[in-house]
Write an enzyme that holds these catalytic residues in place. Structure first.
Site, PDB file in Angstrom:
ATOM      1  CD  GLU A 115      -3.123  -0.823   2.078  1.00 58.14           C
ATOM      2  OE1 GLU A 115      -3.885   0.133   1.872  1.00 58.14           O
ATOM      3  OE2 GLU A 115      -3.243  -1.582   3.051  1.00 58.14           O
ATOM      4  NE  ARG A 289      -3.519   5.656   3.961  1.00 59.58           N
ATOM      5  CZ  ARG A 289      -4.078   4.717   4.684  1.00 59.58           C
ATOM      6  NH1 ARG A 289      -4.405   4.956   5.926  1.00 59.58           N
ATOM      7  NH2 ARG A 289      -4.313   3.535   4.169  1.00 59.58           N
TER       8      ARG A 289
HETATM    9  C1  LIG Z   1     -12.676   2.420   6.329  1.00 57.05           C
HETATM   10  C2  LIG Z   1     -11.427   2.046   7.065  1.00 57.05           C
HETATM   11  C3  LIG Z   1     -10.471   1.235   6.469  1.00 57.05           C
HETATM   12  C4  LIG Z   1      -9.298   0.882   7.158  1.00 57.05           C
HETATM   13  N1  LIG Z   1      -8.388   0.026   6.579  1.00 57.05           N
HETATM   14  C5  LIG Z   1      -7.336  -0.413   7.307  1.00 57.05           C
HETATM   15  C6  LIG Z   1      -6.456  -1.418   6.798  1.00 57.05           C
HETATM   16  O1  LIG Z   1      -6.624  -1.911   5.677  1.00 57.05           O
HETATM   17  N2  LIG Z   1      -5.424  -1.833   7.583  1.00 57.05           N
HETATM   18  C7  LIG Z   1      -5.196  -1.330   8.828  1.00 57.05           C
HETATM   19  O2  LIG Z   1      -4.245  -1.740   9.497  1.00 57.05           O
HETATM   20  N3  LIG Z   1      -6.026  -0.381   9.329  1.00 57.05           N
HETATM   21  C8  LIG Z   1      -7.090   0.066   8.619  1.00 57.05           C
HETATM   22  N4  LIG Z   1      -7.933   1.001   9.149  1.00 57.05           N
HETATM   23  C9  LIG Z   1      -7.715   1.470  10.526  1.00 57.05           C
HETATM   24  C10 LIG Z   1      -8.151   0.387  11.490  1.00 57.05           C
HETATM   25  O3  LIG Z   1      -9.299  -0.252  11.002  1.00 57.05           O
HETATM   26  C11 LIG Z   1      -8.463   0.966  12.861  1.00 57.05           C
HETATM   27  O4  LIG Z   1      -7.440   1.821  13.291  1.00 57.05           O
HETATM   28  C12 LIG Z   1      -8.578  -0.144  13.875  1.00 57.05           C
HETATM   29  O5  LIG Z   1      -9.477  -1.118  13.404  1.00 57.05           O
HETATM   30  C13 LIG Z   1      -9.046   0.399  15.203  1.00 57.05           C
HETATM   31  O6  LIG Z   1      -9.397  -0.684  16.013  1.00 57.05           O
HETATM   32  P1  LIG Z   1      -9.850  -0.416  17.503  1.00 57.05           P
HETATM   33  O7  LIG Z   1     -10.135  -1.757  18.082  1.00 57.05           O
HETATM   34  O8  LIG Z   1      -8.893   0.470  18.164  1.00 57.05           O
HETATM   35  O9  LIG Z   1     -11.217   0.428  17.332  1.00 57.05           O
HETATM   36  P2  LIG Z   1     -12.571   0.075  16.564  1.00 57.05           P
HETATM   37  O10 LIG Z   1     -12.442  -1.095  15.694  1.00 57.05           O
HETATM   38  O11 LIG Z   1     -13.076   1.334  15.968  1.00 57.05           O
HETATM   39  O12 LIG Z   1     -13.545  -0.323  17.766  1.00 57.05           O
HETATM   40  C14 LIG Z   1     -13.995   0.632  18.696  1.00 57.05           C
HETATM   41  C15 LIG Z   1     -14.980  -0.036  19.613  1.00 57.05           C
HETATM   42  O13 LIG Z   1     -15.254   0.823  20.714  1.00 57.05           O
HETATM   43  C16 LIG Z   1     -16.653   0.883  20.942  1.00 57.05           C
HETATM   44  N5  LIG Z   1     -16.925   2.127  21.675  1.00 57.05           N
HETATM   45  C17 LIG Z   1     -16.564   3.398  21.363  1.00 57.05           C
HETATM   46  N6  LIG Z   1     -16.960   4.248  22.324  1.00 57.05           N
HETATM   47  C18 LIG Z   1     -17.592   3.503  23.271  1.00 57.05           C
HETATM   48  C19 LIG Z   1     -18.240   3.816  24.502  1.00 57.05           C
HETATM   49  N7  LIG Z   1     -18.326   5.068  24.975  1.00 57.05           N
HETATM   50  N8  LIG Z   1     -18.799   2.808  25.190  1.00 57.05           N
HETATM   51  C20 LIG Z   1     -18.756   1.531  24.740  1.00 57.05           C
HETATM   52  N9  LIG Z   1     -18.144   1.183  23.584  1.00 57.05           N
HETATM   53  C21 LIG Z   1     -17.573   2.165  22.865  1.00 57.05           C
HETATM   54  C22 LIG Z   1     -17.238   0.758  19.540  1.00 57.05           C
HETATM   55  O14 LIG Z   1     -18.590   0.390  19.591  1.00 57.05           O
HETATM   56  C23 LIG Z   1     -16.333  -0.340  18.986  1.00 57.05           C
HETATM   57  O15 LIG Z   1     -16.769  -1.593  19.429  1.00 57.05           O
HETATM   58  C24 LIG Z   1      -9.091   1.374   8.462  1.00 57.05           C
HETATM   59  C25 LIG Z   1     -10.055   2.205   9.059  1.00 57.05           C
HETATM   60  C26 LIG Z   1     -11.212   2.539   8.373  1.00 57.05           C
HETATM   61  C27 LIG Z   1     -12.225   3.425   9.035  1.00 57.05           C
END
Ligand SMILES: Cc1cc2nc3c(=O)[nH]c(=O)nc-3n(C[C@H](O)[C@H](O)[C@H](O)COP(=O)(O)OP(=O)(O)OC[C@H]3O[C@@H](n4cnc5c(N)ncnc54)[C@H](O)[C@@H]3O)c2cc1C
Length: 518
Positions: A115, A289
């Site tokens: 990428e 990016r």
């Molecule tokens: C469209 C898109 C494409 C992407 N593509 C890639 C990729 O190809 N490769 C890569 O490495 N990264 C990619 N990323 C980035 C990556 O997906 C995210 O950084 C990563 O998944 C974040 O994971 P996380 O577990 O920290 O948060 P998330 O997966 O966002 O999960 C957050 C969780 O917290 C919960 N939550 C939030 N606030 C509260 C609250 N107050 N009370 C209870 N629950 C709450 C939500 O409901 C959810 O369950 C992409 C992101 C996006 C948006």
């Protein structure tokens, strides 16, 4: 008010929170796992491109790529941990543990892609739905784990700390210590306190404080705002990465158009069909990016056009159909057949490089409060993130935090006092006002604190947001809690924190770009 006791409270069930929950539960500890909505309603589910796996033959090349993407600002210790430990974390949990269905060639070998910002093919993927395939497998395992209690639709409101929430007044003099959170069960409208020895913020990103975003609804920096209110150290919040290519067609929703399309030969062109990246960066359309997002913004400002285009004519239609079925289907639903025509795209807020400051084992400056995944900031991304590092960061963060917590849970004594009662007013908030206020936050951030910032714009943003926060606070105090109201309260707080950080940093670096006047 119901009081629930557990060893670990995990706020957020994306990849970071779910991976942590699995690993700490496997060590014998009980977990309450909260999410705003269903198990797959997380940014992790929307990750399209992939996850870094292969760091051979030259791990130093990955280090170089991360540091280069970060504009030389990434924390070397965090980069070293990811490069050294990341592949093993993928192998343990995703390949051996869950046997996630990544794409393989006819001989059964993993396929690799590249990428933006990557000098080598080192990313594994599952078509263009990598995050979904991973999170589905992880969520399935979570649901089968007897020590994990999943609570979908339970929204964390505020963290419990000895100084803020204990009924014992003497606890005010204790060091900053977290012992759980107040939560809202959105199905019943009741509030509860979850008292926990360890609390983990895994609430994901903050893209939804901007008008255009690739993020899931609710990604307003809940964790950042909650942590701020109890005195956690926040860092690098000005570094919000804007994804350069989000689908842009009138009356269609914005959704991410994966960078892997550019990795496979897609080229950015203006409305006249002219490539414009080649003259600006040696990697052309695959430049980091931030470089691409600003180039598009400038191209649009110069041409007055609403979008630029991603030209896929270098790829065969059969290859596009096979490799990018989801992007193709979504674009087709809004009238663009990507096997025959270019995709209209604009930039949008995508990833928070900053967040709640932690060490490499997820520890914040508040005792027993951890942060992992996108909410946390170890400095891995510095001023700008290299593509496909964040899913990997979720896994390594979860692994090392679970390891450290398990050791403490087995040995330490925890003070878990009775929390104060939460009293919620019964008056309903007017949903029109809540929606309008959120819209104002998003417009302000997009116009004044977006891809290109200036001191004047940031000052204006701050003034608007401060006034709005006053209104929202009094609104919040007087009305019955809902998810939308909690989101608005946290969204305005996070927005102010981002603006504040941006205003304090006059130096353009990575994703933070300031000009004197635009
Ligand atoms: C469209 C898109 C494409 C992407 N593509 C890639 C990729 O190809 N490769 C890569 O490495 N990264 C990619 N990323 C980035 C990556 O997906 C995210 O950084 C990563 O998944 C974040 O994971 P996380 O577990 O920290 O948060 P998330 O997966 O966002 O999960 C957050 C969780 O917290 C919960 N939550 C939030 N606030 C509260 C609250 N107050 N009370 C209870 N629950 C709450 C939500 O409901 C959810 O369950 C992409 C992101 C996006 C948006």
């Amino acid at each position: 008010m119901e009081i629930i006791h557990t060893d670990c409270l995990v706020i957020g069930a994306g990849l970071a929170g779910s991976a942590y929950a699995l690993q700490i539960a496997d060590r014998g500890f009980s977990v309450e796992l909260l999410s705003l909505a269903g198990p797959l309603a997380a940014n992790s589910d929307w990750a399209q491109g992939g996850i870094i796996y292969d760091t051979a033959p030259d791990p130093a090349a990955l280090t170089r790529d991360i540091v280069e993407a970060s504009d030389g600002t990434a924390n070397p210790a965090a980069v070293a941990q990811l490069v050294r430990e990341g592949p093993a974390a993928v192998k343990e949990l995703l390949l051996d543990g869950l046997q996630v269905g990544f794409d393989r060639d006819a001989a059964g070998r993993l396929e690799f892609t590249r990428e933006g910002g990557h000098s080598e093919k080192r990313i594994i993927f599952a078509k263009d739905a990598t995050g979904h395939v991973i999170l589905e497998a992880v969520a399935g395992r979570v649901d089968a784990a007897t020590r994990i209690k999943r609570r979908a639709g339970w929204v964390a409101i505020d963290l419990l700390t000895l100084s803020h929430s204990s009924t014992d007044l003497a606890d005010r003099y204790e060091p900053l210590t977290c012992f759980g959170a107040y939560v809202l069960d959105t199905a019943t409208g009741k509030t509860a306190a979850i008292v926990a020895k360890k609390t983990v913020l895994a609430t994901g990103g903050l893209g939804q404080i901007f008008l255009h975003s690739t993020n899931q609804p609710g990604s307003v920096g809940h964790g950042v705002a909650m942590a701020y209110r109890v005195g956690a150290r926040l860092i690098d919040l000005e570094y919000v990465q804007f994804h350069p290519t989000v689908f842009a067609r009138k009356n269609a929703p914005s959704f991410l158009v994966t960078e892997a399309l550019r990795g496979e030969g897609g080229v950015l062109v203006n409305a006249r069909g002219e490539p414009f990246m080649e003259a600006l960066h040696p990697r052309g359309s695959l430049a980091p990016r931030d470089v691409v997002a600003r180039a598009i913004k400038r191209e649009l400002a110069a041409s007055g056009e609403p979008c630029v285009f991603l030209d896929l004519s270098a790829m065969k239609p059969e290859f596009i159909r096979e490799r990018f079925p989801n992007v193709r289907e979504r674009c087709l639903a809004y009238g663009v057949d990507i096997t025959r025509e270019a995709i209209p795209v604009v930039p949008a807020a995508h990833f928070a490089c900053g967040g709640v400051h932690t060490d490499l084992r997820g520890r914040t400056n508040i005792r027993h409060l951890n942060a992992i995944g996108e909410t946390a900031c170890t400095g891995l991304h510095g001023a700008n993130r290299l593509a496909s590092t964040s899913l990997l960061e979720c896994l390594t963060g979860a692994k090392f935090t679970a390891q450290a917590d398990a050791a403490e849970l087995a040995g330490e004594k925890f003070r878990l006092p009775e929390p104060r009662l939460w009293e919620s007013p019964s008056r309903e908030a007017d949903p029109v006002l809540v929606r309008q206020d959120m819209r104002q936050v998003q417009m302000t951030m997009w116009n004044y604190a977006g891809v290109i910032r200036s001191p004047k714009r940031l000052t204006r943003a701050r003034r608007i947001l401060l006034e709005l926060r006053e209104e929202i606070q009094s609104f919040y105090r007087g009305c019955r809690l809902t998810r939308e109201l909690i989101e608005l309260r946290n969204g305005i707080q996070t927005a102010l924190l981002v603006v504040h950080a941006a205003a304090l940093n006059p130096t353009s670096r990575g994703s933070h770009y300031v000009v004197e006047e635009e």
